[in-house]
Design an enzyme around this catalytic site. Structure first.
Site, short mmCIF file in Angstrom:
data_model
loop_
_atom_site.label_atom_id
_atom_site.label_comp_id
_atom_site.label_asym_id
_atom_site.label_seq_id
_atom_site.Cartn_x
_atom_site.Cartn_y
_atom_site.Cartn_z
N CYS A 2 0.82 -1.21 0.00
CA CYS A 2 0.00 0.00 0.00
C CYS A 2 0.86 1.26 0.00
O CYS A 2 1.95 1.28 0.54
CB CYS A 2 -0.88 0.02 1.23
SG CYS A 2 -1.90 -1.43 1.39
N ARG A 27 5.45 -0.29 -6.20
CA ARG A 27 5.35 -1.13 -5.00
C ARG A 27 4.31 -2.23 -5.15
O ARG A 27 4.26 -3.14 -4.34
CB ARG A 27 4.98 -0.25 -3.80
CG ARG A 27 6.06 0.79 -3.48
CD ARG A 27 5.50 1.86 -2.58
NE ARG A 27 5.11 1.33 -1.30
CZ ARG A 27 5.84 1.40 -0.20
NH1 ARG A 27 7.01 1.98 -0.23
NH2 ARG A 27 5.41 0.89 0.92
N TRP A 76 -2.97 -2.74 -1.53
CA TRP A 76 -2.58 -4.12 -1.81
C TRP A 76 -3.35 -4.94 -0.78
O TRP A 76 -3.07 -4.86 0.42
CB TRP A 76 -1.07 -4.26 -1.65
CG TRP A 76 -0.51 -5.56 -2.11
CD1 TRP A 76 -0.15 -5.89 -3.39
CD2 TRP A 76 -0.21 -6.71 -1.30
NE1 TRP A 76 0.35 -7.17 -3.41
CE2 TRP A 76 0.32 -7.70 -2.16
CE3 TRP A 76 -0.34 -7.01 0.05
CZ2 TRP A 76 0.72 -8.94 -1.70
CZ3 TRP A 76 0.05 -8.25 0.50
CH2 TRP A 76 0.58 -9.20 -0.37
N ASN A 102 -1.90 2.28 5.93
CA ASN A 102 -1.02 1.16 5.59
C ASN A 102 -0.80 0.36 6.86
O ASN A 102 -0.67 0.94 7.93
CB ASN A 102 0.36 1.65 5.12
CG ASN A 102 0.32 2.26 3.74
OD1 ASN A 102 -0.72 2.27 3.10
ND2 ASN A 102 1.45 2.78 3.30
N GLY A 103 -0.74 -0.95 6.74
CA GLY A 103 -0.47 -1.78 7.92
C GLY A 103 -1.69 -2.61 8.28
O GLY A 103 -2.56 -2.85 7.43
N GLU A 483 18.94 -18.00 -4.67
CA GLU A 483 18.46 -16.69 -5.15
C GLU A 483 18.04 -16.78 -6.63
O GLU A 483 17.05 -16.19 -7.04
CB GLU A 483 19.56 -15.63 -4.93
CG GLU A 483 19.40 -14.32 -5.68
CD GLU A 483 18.11 -13.57 -5.38
OE1 GLU A 483 17.38 -13.94 -4.44
OE2 GLU A 483 17.82 -12.62 -6.13
N LYS A 487 14.42 -15.77 -8.16
CA LYS A 487 14.26 -14.76 -9.22
C LYS A 487 13.41 -15.32 -10.35
O LYS A 487 12.50 -14.67 -10.83
CB LYS A 487 15.66 -14.36 -9.72
CG LYS A 487 15.82 -13.00 -10.24
CD LYS A 487 15.90 -11.87 -9.23
CE LYS A 487 15.16 -12.03 -7.99
NZ LYS A 487 15.42 -11.28 -6.84
N GLU A 490 9.63 -15.80 -9.31
CA GLU A 490 8.79 -14.63 -9.07
C GLU A 490 8.45 -13.87 -10.34
O GLU A 490 7.37 -13.29 -10.43
CB GLU A 490 9.37 -13.71 -7.98
CG GLU A 490 10.63 -13.00 -8.35
CD GLU A 490 11.19 -12.18 -7.19
OE1 GLU A 490 10.42 -11.53 -6.48
OE2 GLU A 490 12.41 -12.19 -7.01
N HIS A 506 20.28 -37.06 -2.73
CA HIS A 506 19.48 -37.23 -1.51
C HIS A 506 18.00 -36.89 -1.74
O HIS A 506 17.28 -36.64 -0.79
CB HIS A 506 20.06 -36.38 -0.39
CG HIS A 506 21.48 -36.74 -0.07
ND1 HIS A 506 21.82 -37.93 0.54
CD2 HIS A 506 22.64 -36.11 -0.35
CE1 HIS A 506 23.13 -37.99 0.66
NE2 HIS A 506 23.65 -36.90 0.11
N LYS A 605 6.42 -4.57 -3.71
CA LYS A 605 7.85 -4.26 -3.57
C LYS A 605 8.30 -4.26 -2.12
O LYS A 605 9.32 -4.80 -1.77
CB LYS A 605 8.13 -2.90 -4.22
CG LYS A 605 9.59 -2.48 -4.17
CD LYS A 605 10.46 -3.43 -4.97
CE LYS A 605 11.94 -3.13 -4.88
NZ LYS A 605 12.75 -4.29 -5.27
C1 F6R Z 1 12.67 -10.79 -4.31
C2 F6R Z 1 12.43 -9.69 -3.41
C3 F6R Z 1 11.97 -10.00 -2.04
C4 F6R Z 1 12.67 -9.08 -1.04
C5 F6R Z 1 12.09 -9.31 0.37
C6 F6R Z 1 12.82 -8.48 1.41
O1 F6R Z 1 13.14 -10.35 -5.53
O2 F6R Z 1 12.57 -8.55 -3.76
O3 F6R Z 1 12.18 -11.33 -1.72
O4 F6R Z 1 14.03 -9.34 -1.06
O5 F6R Z 1 10.74 -8.96 0.37
O6 F6R Z 1 12.73 -7.13 1.12
P1 F6R Z 1 13.71 -6.08 1.75
O7 F6R Z 1 15.07 -6.38 1.25
O8 F6R Z 1 13.20 -4.75 1.28
O9 F6R Z 1 13.64 -6.24 3.24
#
Ligand code: F6R
Length: 610
Positions: A2, A27, A76, A102-103, A483, A487, A490, A506, A605
């Site tokens: 949000c 975001r 959101w 927000n929250g 990672e 990537k 997502e 395993h 985001k």
């Molecule tokens: C993946 C991604 C998320 C963030 C996670 C933590 O590409 O962006 O997994 O890494 O939400 O976010 P931050 O780093 O802002 O605490």
């Protein structure tokens, strides 16, 4: 997640709030809304599903001329599905009080029940709608909007950034925060309030952050802060935000994700600029100087983070342990906060976060608040909550990251973790000088990978048809494989799992067939032959393999179906280069599938709720 933007001043609030909401679009959100007060103090409420641009059309359909006060929101969904009625702002029954939030309001069920008995009706399924009704309830008792706002905030439990306005106080905005960011931009004759400074920066860089348990009464060009826990005024001057607004623009790139991947060389330079110097053999981290004495006594480091930042933390675990000899543990912040574990004062908690606003990471820091331990941060967003609540830390200096999928922030986080490792190594480690030299060589090597983008795109297109993917690596490449899997899943919605290559026998080997390809990190180093054996085992079972190998290597190409080469580096810095390859691969798979790569479905985001 949000976003909140509010305006009070002499200009047209609708324009400023809409442009602020657009700046927060990255975001992720599902609906948007705005409440406007015109020059006579009359209120208009407009809400809709979908993009902020649609709100402008709704405004154009009204007879509104000038709106010196406005509050807007991008939602959101958490409580209640995405819908017009659940979108913010929410209001009281006679539409005189408007609130964006927000929250999460944790006690909203009991508040709803209580307000229901007092005769209040709820139109939406949201927790937020309790707030305007609560304010209304207290206003009817006191006829003083500020007092009513304070009374309502004191009833609420949870995490929140709240912005309210009312036709009963048409020359003021009212804000409150607890564990959710809120910043006020101050100009002569106007103020812009937002949950993220990027919504403000095009108007002013003079900002003041509202702190936890504070409320702000905001007027044209001025603000008053009140500490709600002690009912007393707080004096806090504005600070100047050092932020280049051009970094937030797309330039010639089709997507922010690609732009941010292509910023890798610059990201490495900025993260290490003025901090490491190979010719003098020094590492200087100004952000840690104030705690240098305490750092000498640290005998354990616990890293807490989420998602990509967590995987950067795992790379950091390898780096810190190898270079400093200090035992390191990496925990998911969402698990850490509910775990009971022994925690001594010689342990440092290191939070890693791009946004500096991730609710779980904030909660992890809050958990150790009374333990008397050192709280450190590696944060990208300057002035964010985590940056402000840690005792000391190192900024990533990666600039704003707009694509939901984190790319350049991961690179910067690993560089910073490397610098911290070198700083704590007290120059005694024989890796010290070679690593300092390698840091200076990395931007050029990152560029060499980016120059191969067309070849990586060709390979990625071949793999867009698959539904599953395995990512494997050993040593430093293992966390990097995790990672890589995150990537790909997502942005492309392909199911992907990361595994230590040595774990194949395993369990995961059972999944391998012609429809389940593997992305193998097989760069040169002491473990290469072992990884090559894993690749052969996969091939023997009909699997398909894309591999990342080191330039000049002849072995990997004998077994893998496709090979992407990276320049020779050190084992410890390879994750940085491998990550760039996997980011490009994921990006091109997703764009080949015609997906919204900057805003993947269901994701936001900055994850500001638990
Ligand atoms: C993946 C991604 C998320 C963030 C996670 C933590 O590409 O962006 O997994 O890494 O939400 O976010 P931050 O780093 O802002 O605490």
């Amino acid at each position: 997640m949000c976003g909140i933007v509010g305006y009070i001043g002499r200009r047209n609030g609708a324009d400023i709030v809409l442009s602020g909401l657009s700046a927060l679009e990255y975001r992720g959100y599902d609906s948007a809304g705005i409440a406007l007060l015109d020059e006579t103090g009359e209120a208009t409420l407009l809400k809709q599903l979908g993009r902020v641009a649609g709100l402008q059309k709704l405004i154009d359909e009204t007879t509104l001329q000038k709106t010196p006060l406005a509050i807007g929101h991008t939602r959101w969904a958490t409580h209640g599905k995405p819908s017009v009625v659940n979108a913010h702002p929410h209001s009281n029954a006679d539409q005189t009080i408007f609130v964006v939030h927000n929250g999460i309001i944790e006690n909203y069920v009991e508040l709803r029940e209580w307000l229901g008995k007092e005769g209040y009706h709820f139109a939406s399924e949201t927790d937020t709608e309790t707030i305007p009704h609560l304010i209304d309830y207290y206003y009817k008792k006191t006829s003083n909007f500020e007092e009513a706002f304070v009374s309502a905030i004191k009833e609420i439990r949870g995490a929140y950034a709240i912005l309210a306005c009312s036709t009963m106080a048409p020359d003021k905005l009212f804000a409150a925060r607890l564990s959710s960011p809120m910043v006020i931009g101050v100009n002569k004759d106007e103020c812009i309030v937002a949950s993220d400074p990027s919504a403000i920066l095009q108007h002013t860089k003079e900002v003041v952050y509202v702190q936890d348990n504070e409320m702000a009464v905001i007027e044209k060009g001025s603000y008053r802060l009140v500490d709600l826990a002690h009912d007393k005024q707080v004096q806090r001057e504005t600070e100047h935000l050092d932020f280049d607004i051009n970094q937030a623009n797309l330039g010639d790139f089709p997507h922010f994700m690609l732009k941010e991947i292509f910023e890798a060389p610059q990201t490495i330079r900025l993260a290490s600029l003025g901090r490491s110097n190979a010719s003098t053999g020094t590492v200087k981290l100004g952000g840690l100087e104030s705690v240098a004495d305490q750092l000498r006594y640290i005998d354990r480091i616990v890293i807490v983070a989420c998602g990509t930042s967590y995987y950067a933390g795992l790379v950091g675990e390898y780096l810190l342990e190898e270079i400093t000899g200090i035992p390191v543990e990496v925990q998911l912040a969402s698990e850490f906060k509910y775990r009971n574990e022994p925690f001594s004062r010689s342990t440092a908690l290191l939070a890693i976060s791009q946004s500096g606003e991730t609710a779980d990471t904030i909660a992890a820091l809050q958990k150790v608040q009374d333990y008397g331990v050192l709280r450190l941060g590696i944060v990208n967003a300057v002035g964010s909550t985590i940056a402000r609540m840690t005792d000391a830390g190192v900024y990533c200096h990666a600039g704003p990251e707009q694509a939901v999928a984190s790319t350049k922030a991961f690179i910067a986080q690993v560089v910073v973790l490397l610098l911290i490792s070198l700083k704590l190594s007290k120059n005694g480690d024989n890796l010290y000088q070679p690593l300092l030299e390698e840091i200076e060589a990395l931007p050029g090597k990152a560029q060499q990978i980016l120059d191969q983008a067309p070849a990586i795109e060709r390979i990625a297109k071949k793999y867009k048809k698959y539904r599953d993917f395995l990512f494997i690596g050993r040593g430093y490449s293992f966390p990097c494989a995790l990672e890589g899997a995150l990537k790909l899943k997502e942005v492309s919605y392909i199911h992907a799992e990361g595994y230590a290559a040595g774990e194949m026998k395993h369990g995961p080997l059972a999944m391998i067939d012609k429809d389940f390809p593997t992305f193998a990190l097989a760069t040169s180093g002491p473990l290469l032959e072992k990884t090559c054996s894993n690749i052969q085992e996969i091939k023997a079972r009909g699997g398909v393999v894309v591999a990342v190998a080191t330039e000049g290597d002849k072995l990997v190409a004998k077994h893998a179906d496709d090979v992407i080469y990276i320049p020779k580096s050190l084992e410890q810095t390879e994750p940085i280069l491998e990550a760039i390859v996997m980011q490009l691969f994921s990006y091109y798979v997703a764009t080949a599938k015609d997906l919204d790569v900057d805003r993947p479905r269901n994701l936001a985001k900055s994850v500001t709720v638990e």
